[in-house]
Scaffold this motif. Sequence first.
Motif, short mmCIF file in Angstrom:
data_model
loop_
_atom_site.label_atom_id
_atom_site.label_comp_id
_atom_site.label_asym_id
_atom_site.label_seq_id
_atom_site.Cartn_x
_atom_site.Cartn_y
_atom_site.Cartn_z
N VAL A 1 24.02 5.75 1.03
CA VAL A 1 23.45 6.27 -0.15
C VAL A 1 21.88 6.23 0.13
CG1 VAL A 1 22.57 5.60 -2.58
CG2 VAL A 1 25.13 4.96 -1.53
N PRO A 2 20.95 7.64 0.07
CA PRO A 2 19.84 7.80 0.51
C PRO A 2 18.80 6.86 -0.53
CG PRO A 2 20.65 9.54 -0.64
CD PRO A 2 21.84 8.86 -0.49
N SER A 3 17.89 6.80 -0.04
CA SER A 3 16.63 5.92 -0.96
C SER A 3 16.03 7.04 -1.93
CB SER A 3 15.60 5.52 0.06
OG SER A 3 14.37 5.17 -0.66
N LEU A 4 15.90 6.32 -3.14
CA LEU A 4 15.18 7.22 -4.05
C LEU A 4 13.69 7.34 -3.90
CD1 LEU A 4 16.78 5.38 -7.28
CD2 LEU A 4 17.56 7.58 -6.28
N GLY A 5 13.18 6.97 -2.96
CA GLY A 5 11.84 6.86 -2.54
C GLY A 5 11.04 5.41 -2.26
N LYS A 6 9.77 5.37 -2.00
CA LYS A 6 9.19 4.18 -1.84
C LYS A 6 8.38 3.78 -2.96
CE LYS A 6 8.73 4.64 3.18
NZ LYS A 6 9.51 3.30 3.62
N ARG B 1 0.79 -1.27 -0.02
CA ARG B 1 0.13 -0.11 -0.14
C ARG B 1 0.97 1.42 -0.03
NH1 ARG B 1 -3.31 -3.46 3.04
NH2 ARG B 1 -2.25 -3.11 4.91
N THR B 2 1.90 1.29 0.76
CA THR B 2 2.72 2.47 0.87
C THR B 2 4.16 2.27 0.10
OG1 THR B 2 3.74 1.47 3.01
CG2 THR B 2 1.69 3.11 3.11
N GLY B 3 4.63 1.08 -0.15
CA GLY B 3 5.91 0.88 -0.95
C GLY B 3 6.86 0.82 0.01
N ILE B 4 7.91 0.31 -0.71
CA ILE B 4 9.28 0.00 0.10
C ILE B 4 10.60 0.91 -0.59
CG2 ILE B 4 8.54 -2.06 0.98
CD1 ILE B 4 10.42 -3.45 -1.52
N ASP B 5 11.63 1.10 0.18
CA ASP B 5 12.68 2.09 -0.15
C ASP B 5 13.27 1.23 -1.41
OD1 ASP B 5 12.42 4.07 1.44
OD2 ASP B 5 13.29 3.03 3.13
N VAL B 6 13.71 1.88 -2.44
CA VAL B 6 14.45 1.32 -3.70
C VAL B 6 15.85 2.25 -3.57
CG1 VAL B 6 12.62 0.44 -4.92
CG2 VAL B 6 13.24 2.67 -5.45
N PHE B 7 16.85 1.84 -4.16
CA PHE B 7 18.07 2.45 -4.30
C PHE B 7 18.87 2.22 -5.41
CE2 PHE B 7 17.24 1.05 0.25
CZ PHE B 7 17.34 2.08 1.04
N PRO B 8 19.66 3.12 -5.96
CA PRO B 8 20.24 2.98 -7.18
C PRO B 8 21.20 2.04 -7.21
CG PRO B 8 21.11 5.25 -5.92
CD PRO B 8 19.95 4.54 -5.22
N VAL B 9 21.49 1.24 -8.15
CA VAL B 9 22.56 0.20 -8.36
C VAL B 9 23.95 0.82 -8.32
CG1 VAL B 9 23.49 -1.73 -9.31
CG2 VAL B 9 21.09 -1.78 -8.91
#
Length: 340
Positions: free
Chosen positions: A234-239, A207-215
């Motif tokens: 490295v910060p998350s790109l968002g959820k 419902r809210t998403g999970i954090d994704v990160f650049p490879v």
Amino acid sequence: MSASLPGNRELPESQYDLSTYWGRVKQTATITDPRTLLAGKHGLEHAKKLVIAYKQGEIKDMTPELWKAKKIVDSTLHPDTGEPVFLPLRMSCFALSNLVVTAGMLTPGLKTTGTILWQITNQSLNVAINSANANKSTPLSYSKIAQSYFLAVGASCSVAVGLNSLVPRLKRLSPSTKLILGRLVPFAAVASAGALNVFLMRGEEMRTGIDVFPVLSESDKAKLATEGKAESDVPSLGKSRKAATLAVSETALSRVFNSSPIMVVPPLILVRLQRTEWLKRNPRYTLPINLGLILGMSYIALPFALAAFPQRQKISADSLEEEFRGRGGEGGMVAFNRGI
């Protein structure tokens, strides 16, 4: 996992090629190795010190001792929080934690009350394991956990009791076929409710998403190291909800892959053995044989099931929501923790 410990120099992800299924099987076999449970608090702290020493440049090369330390850390610490997972809920304890419950569900001639009680026990354990090993970037409230638990219990009990009452009514089947189908009822209940349990317990992630990160490329990693930073900085790109749906779906499938041989092979072998003269003369050996079959199949099946999908999943940023398109790292890819 080792990535959650301080230091700006990451350890090699594995001794094996994780881009291949067999490489993931061998890697999963290391983190599900029950011998890591014997490390204790002192062993874990020693392993963490070795890993941190490598990440901070005090140890230059990977050694057998360091690989062993990484194995202990990876099998004990949650990749998102860096905290130890409660021992009975670790994947290295999965087979042992499930042994008694699985044997209870596969007990021949189980009545309705026993069926319901063992299904409740199994779903209670499933909820605890799913909660302990889920992606922690989207925490689940206690009310959601309770709601998911009761729905999963209701589903498993309904399937088990319903099929138990249906099988004897199948008049056209031979007694031996009915016997086999009756022994497979727990599998149908566990497989369906186990998958449902994962979706319910981790529904908030979808419902809210999970954090994704650049490879990160090798040059990106080298740049971070010169800046005194680690990959975990490295910060998350968002959820991403699409990434969450993929993560939860793959985890649910791996649960079915794991339960299938454990809930199918031992009862079928036991049915065959119970027809032998030796076991007819020695029925007291039925329980230890059943436990041995379940434990052996659990240790065989678990690495193959968990390795079906990478734990650290990489996908194209363009396959996610609009906000992530064009923001991927190396090769336009992003990564996320699937959970186990």
